[in-house]
Design a protein around this motif. Structure first.
Motif: not given
Length: 381
Positions: A34-41, A274-281, A308-311, A316-317
């Motif tokens: 579900g990631r977003t990319y500038v160059n995705a076709d 960064k707010k909105g980024d996906m992460g698991n760290e 920080f980043g515990e949630m 992975t939200e």
């Protein structure tokens, strides 16, 4: 080339093969993650970018389908794109006659590939880069990926940067002939590296030019006692007392767990999360200070030992706020993979860590509830 009877490692040559690689990237990164990319076709369900035009696409085929892909670029420094030279500080590497390589865009479908896929493709890329005369191989990593590359022999060496698609990235480099460092990290490249000819002077030059990077802490290359001593110096107290996650653990158990983590350096003003980024760290501040922000609103500030980043670590939200380094900082990074490995190798230690994390979350919830109640009473009055 063949990695095993049930898989083949190939280089995409034809337009059809390249289209299959780009389609696989889209399927995994956009469709599954579900990631977003500038160059995705999106119309053709393909994912590529301008750097692909100069790259080799290595891929693993298993049971007739692509299971993993990796991109490699090999060129003299002056022939590389300007943005690449700027992001990776390649002006310092613009040595006469030097060829370098870039290995990135590793994509693995865990449903089709086994645990060896990433190591097999990275080793294949290393072999190709060395065969084409690369003296240094560059890559970039998210904070949670740094430890993976450190165990291959890479080092972080320059200023971090923000990528429009990937967020916070750490530039990393591997002097392709640094056998001593590969030995220290137990790099899977080492057996192959020993069979190849390397320019020893390039390794010596790197150690002189990037002495700070060579001296930086890398848990993968340190024994438990050395890592413990380093963290004690940074925290000005033993990790038992300075890191709430380690409460009630014996020294040896805490040190074993910390060996699974990694350390990332951040410059003042860098946005770590960064707010909105996906992460698991999840992150622990070892030195310096960071601030949690939601737009212009300052939510919290953490100094040494702060977590920080515990949630996102648990779920992975998407991140709910930005986290910015207020001054140069060193951050201990723990990923979900860290905990998975701990639960397999040291279940008792992992259970204690998770219990401590639950206590931290309870305290955070109590604090948030208290602030909400106080704000409500003030508004009512």
């Amino acid at each position: 080339m063949s990695a095993s009877p049930d898989m083949d490692i190939l280089i995409a040559q034809s337009p059809e093969e390249l289209a299959e690689v780009y389609g696989f990237r889209y399927e995994v990164l956009v469709g599954q993650l579900g990631r977003t990319y500038v160059n995705a076709d999106h119309e053709n369900r393909a994912l590529s970018d301008p750097a692909d035009r100069a790259a080799m696409q290595i891929y693993m085929r298993r049971a007739g389908r692509i299971a993993a892909t990796l991109r490699v670029i090999v060129a003299p420094v002056p022939m590389l794109p300007v943005y690449m030279r700027e992001r990776f500080g390649l002006g310092a590497f613009d040595l006469e006659g030097l060829t370098v390589s870039f290995t990135d865009t590793l994509v693995v479908d865990t449903d089709r590939a086994d645990s060896r896929a990433a190591a097999i493709l990275m080793t294949a890329a290393y072999k190709i880069a060395c065969a084409r005369g690369s003296g240094f191989d560059f890559t970039n990593a998210a904070p949670g990926e740094v430890g993976v590359f450190e165990r291959l022999g890479y080092r972080s060496y320059g200023a971090n940067y923000q990528d429009a698609d990937l967020g916070f990235r750490v530039p990393m480099v591997l002097p392709t002939g640094d056998l001593e460092h590969m030995t220290a990290t137990r790099s899977p490249f080492l057996p192959l590296a020993r069979t190849m000819n390397h320019d020893r002077e390039l390794v010596n030059w790197f150690r002189r030019a990037f002495a700070e990077a060579c001296d930086s802490v890398q848990p993968a290359a340190m024994d438990e006692e050395a890592l413990w001593s380093y963290l004690t110096r940074k925290l000005n107290q033993t990790p038992h007392n300075g890191i709430p996650l380690l409460m009630a653990l014996e020294y040896r158990d805490a040190a074993r767990f910390l060996k699974l983590a990694t350390v990332v350096k951040c410059g003042a003003g860098e946005t770590i999360v960064k707010k909105g980024d996906m992460g698991n760290e999840m992150f622990v501040v070892l030195d310096g200070a960071v601030e949690v922000r939601d737009g212009e609103r300052r939510i919290a500030r953490f100094g040494k030992g702060g977590i920080f980043g515990e949630m996102a670590y648990l779920n992975t939200e998407p991140r709910t706020a930005d986290v910015v380094a207020l001054r140069p900082a060193e951050i201990l990074v723990l990923t979900q993979d860290t905990m998975t490995r701990a639960m397999t190798k040291m279940p008792d230690i992992a259970a204690r860590i998770l219990f401590n994390l639950s206590l931290i979350l309870v305290e955070r919830l109590k604090d948030t509830t208290g602030k909400y109640v106080k704000a409500s009473e003030t508004a009512a009055a």
